[in-house]
Design a protein around this motif. Structure first.
Motif, PDB file in Angstrom:
ATOM      1  N   LYS A   1       0.855  -1.190   0.050  1.00 43.45           N
ATOM      2  CA  LYS A   1       0.028   0.081  -0.188  1.00 43.45           C
ATOM      3  C   LYS A   1       0.820   1.266   0.136  1.00 43.45           C
ATOM      4  CE  LYS A   1      -3.952   2.258   2.190  1.00 43.45           C
ATOM      5  NZ  LYS A   1      -5.032   2.186   3.373  1.00 43.45           N
ATOM      6  N   ILE A   2       0.705   2.202  -1.275  1.00 42.46           N
ATOM      7  CA  ILE A   2       1.429   3.292  -1.175  1.00 42.46           C
ATOM      8  C   ILE A   2       0.600   4.486  -0.892  1.00 42.46           C
ATOM      9  CG2 ILE A   2       2.984   4.701  -2.679  1.00 42.46           C
ATOM     10  CD1 ILE A   2       3.995   1.809  -2.075  1.00 42.46           C
ATOM     11  N   SER A   3       1.097   5.340   0.039  1.00 37.92           N
ATOM     12  CA  SER A   3       0.269   6.381   0.429  1.00 37.92           C
ATOM     13  C   SER A   3       0.800   7.888   0.270  1.00 37.92           C
ATOM     14  CB  SER A   3      -0.599   6.391   1.799  1.00 37.92           C
ATOM     15  OG  SER A   3      -1.420   5.144   1.895  1.00 37.92           O
ATOM     16  N   ASN A   4       0.400   8.585  -0.711  1.00 39.55           N
ATOM     17  CA  ASN A   4       0.836   9.998  -0.697  1.00 39.55           C
ATOM     18  C   ASN A   4       2.500  10.046  -0.742  1.00 39.55           C
ATOM     19  OD1 ASN A   4       0.322  12.789  -0.882  1.00 39.55           O
ATOM     20  ND2 ASN A   4       1.071  13.032   1.285  1.00 39.55           N
ATOM     21  N   LEU A   5       3.057   9.241  -1.672  1.00 32.70           N
ATOM     22  CA  LEU A   5       4.523   9.153  -1.739  1.00 32.70           C
ATOM     23  C   LEU A   5       5.056  10.298  -2.621  1.00 32.70           C
ATOM     24  CD1 LEU A   5       6.960   7.128  -0.905  1.00 32.70           C
ATOM     25  CD2 LEU A   5       6.421   6.163  -3.354  1.00 32.70           C
ATOM     26  N   THR A   6       6.241  10.856  -2.001  1.00 38.56           N
ATOM     27  CA  THR A   6       6.559  11.853  -2.717  1.00 38.56           C
ATOM     28  C   THR A   6       8.284  11.820  -2.520  1.00 38.56           C
ATOM     29  OG1 THR A   6       6.887  13.377  -0.777  1.00 38.56           O
ATOM     30  CG2 THR A   6       4.830  13.735  -2.148  1.00 38.56           C
ATOM     31  N   LYS A   7       8.825  12.282  -3.883  1.00 40.56           N
ATOM     32  CA  LYS A   7      10.196  12.149  -3.883  1.00 40.56           C
ATOM     33  C   LYS A   7      10.862  13.214  -5.026  1.00 40.56           C
ATOM     34  CE  LYS A   7      14.617  10.549  -4.031  1.00 40.56           C
ATOM     35  NZ  LYS A   7      15.364  10.545  -2.798  1.00 40.56           N
ATOM     36  N   ARG A   8      11.876  13.780  -4.500  1.00 38.03           N
ATOM     37  CA  ARG A   8      12.291  15.108  -5.113  1.00 38.03           C
ATOM     38  C   ARG A   8      13.928  14.641  -5.298  1.00 38.03           C
ATOM     39  NH1 ARG A   8       9.282  17.129  -1.026  1.00 38.03           N
ATOM     40  NH2 ARG A   8       7.651  18.261  -1.773  1.00 38.03           N
ATOM     41  N   TYR A   9      14.316  15.167  -6.598  1.00 42.07           N
ATOM     42  CA  TYR A   9      15.600  15.384  -6.702  1.00 42.07           C
ATOM     43  C   TYR A   9      15.905  16.647  -6.805  1.00 42.07           C
ATOM     44  CZ  TYR A   9      15.384  10.243  -7.850  1.00 42.07           C
ATOM     45  OH  TYR A   9      15.196   8.648  -7.574  1.00 42.07           O
ATOM     46  N   GLY A  10      16.465  17.284  -5.958  1.00 36.79           N
ATOM     47  CA  GLY A  10      16.789  18.720  -5.800  1.00 36.79           C
ATOM     48  C   GLY A  10      15.453  19.396  -5.840  1.00 36.79           C
TER      49      GLY A  10
ATOM     50  N   LYS B   1       8.732   5.729 -12.725  1.00 39.79           N
ATOM     51  CA  LYS B   1       8.314   4.257 -12.433  1.00 39.79           C
ATOM     52  C   LYS B   1       9.559   3.648 -11.716  1.00 39.79           C
ATOM     53  CE  LYS B   1       8.615   1.793 -16.144  1.00 39.79           C
ATOM     54  NZ  LYS B   1      10.249   1.425 -16.221  1.00 39.79           N
ATOM     55  N   THR B   2      10.699   3.963 -12.172  1.00 42.88           N
ATOM     56  CA  THR B   2      11.792   3.374 -11.605  1.00 42.88           C
ATOM     57  C   THR B   2      11.800   3.770 -10.410  1.00 42.88           C
ATOM     58  OG1 THR B   2      13.066   2.871 -13.734  1.00 42.88           O
ATOM     59  CG2 THR B   2      14.504   2.898 -11.839  1.00 42.88           C
ATOM     60  N   THR B   3      11.857   5.067  -9.875  1.00 42.77           N
ATOM     61  CA  THR B   3      11.940   5.672  -8.740  1.00 42.77           C
ATOM     62  C   THR B   3      10.911   5.193  -7.867  1.00 42.77           C
ATOM     63  OG1 THR B   3      13.018   7.519  -9.512  1.00 42.77           O
ATOM     64  CG2 THR B   3      11.955   7.756  -7.252  1.00 42.77           C
TER      65      THR B   3
END
Length: 269
Positions: free
Chosen positions: A6-15, A43-45
């Protein structure tokens, strides 16, 4: 069905670049699930965050079970023998060798070959066997049939179906839309770091709507058309070619492939 992931509100930034922008989706136990996206969609991230290979900035990831990961390529030593790699992974994971499973994957056929001597198909089978060493509940497969011939693809697809039959949850990343359509229970399409679509292949077709591809072959050329209304389009085309005095030798009509549907949604069309 229970949720395997279960993925919820997933965020990821590069800079300052936001790759995942509040990602939400679930994978059910026992299903084959494909995560799709054009290059740069995240997708990969996403997969690396779920697998624990990459940190993320916000949200949550819940995984219900042991994971096994089959990467597209492996960093095994070139001169390590196939069976040596299996024994090493078994020792790392403190588990016994499942000789029956190794035999099913055909590992003993090339057990004494060094890694650099293995064919692409043999490497794929070895990578999958290594991913299954811990008897995982959830299996990640990254381009599992890339580079395989037809016989190798058919064989590996059958092994994937057998894994599903014994209750494994499988997350598939593939650029082969025919493979996705053949194997997967559901698919999710990423666009700009969010889920643009999630559901079955049939539901994807309904989401896109009645989109027809028409190929007209004359004695001198071939032309392709797109239309939402097949009746009106065919009538107009027949009249058009008749007025030009061109003889139609063949007409082909299809509803569009999964790849065409995928591209439309992934690009926000």
């Amino acid at each position: 069905m229970n949720e395997a992931i279960k993925i919820s509100n997933l965020t990821k930034r590069y800079g300052t670049h936001v790759v995942l922008n509040g990602l939400d989706f679930c994978v059910q136990q026992g299903e084959i699930f494909a995560l799709l996206g054009v290059n740069g969609a995240g997708k990969t991230t996403s997969l690396e965050c779920i697998e624990g290979l990459r940190n993320y900035d916000g949200g949550s990831i819940a995984v219900n079970g042991v994971m096994g990961i089959q990467l597209q390529s492996a960093s095994l030593p070139e001169h390590m023998k196939a069976l040596e790699a299996v024994k090493l992974f078994a020792k790392w994971n403190k588990t016994r060798l499942d000789k029956e499973a190794l035999d099913a994957f055909g590992i003993y056929e090339f057990a004494k070959k060094q890694y650099y001597q293995l064919s692409t198909g043999q490497k794929r089978r070895l990578h999958l066997a290594l991913a299954l060493i811990r008897n995982p509940d959830i299996l990640f497969l990254d381009e599992p049939t890339a580079g395989l011939d037809v016989e190798g693809r058919v064989s590996l697809h059958e092994q994937i179906r057998q894994l599903k039959a014994i209750g494994k949850t499988i997350i598939l990343a593939s650029h082969d839309m025919a493979e996705v359509e053949d194997l997967c229970d559901r698919i999710a399409i990423l666009s700009d770091g969010k889920i643009a679509f999630i559901g079955t292949v049939e539901q994807l077709g309904k989401t896109i709507g009645k989109h027809y591809n028409i190929t007209v072959q004359t004695e001198n050329r071939m032309e392709k058309y797109e239309s939402e209304n097949i009746g009106d389009a065919l009538l107009a085309l027949l009249m058009q070619y008749k007025e030009k005095g061109e003889t139609i030798v063949d007409i082909q009509i299809d509803r569009g492939s999964l790849e065409q549907h995928f591209i439309k949604i992934a690009k926000g069309e």
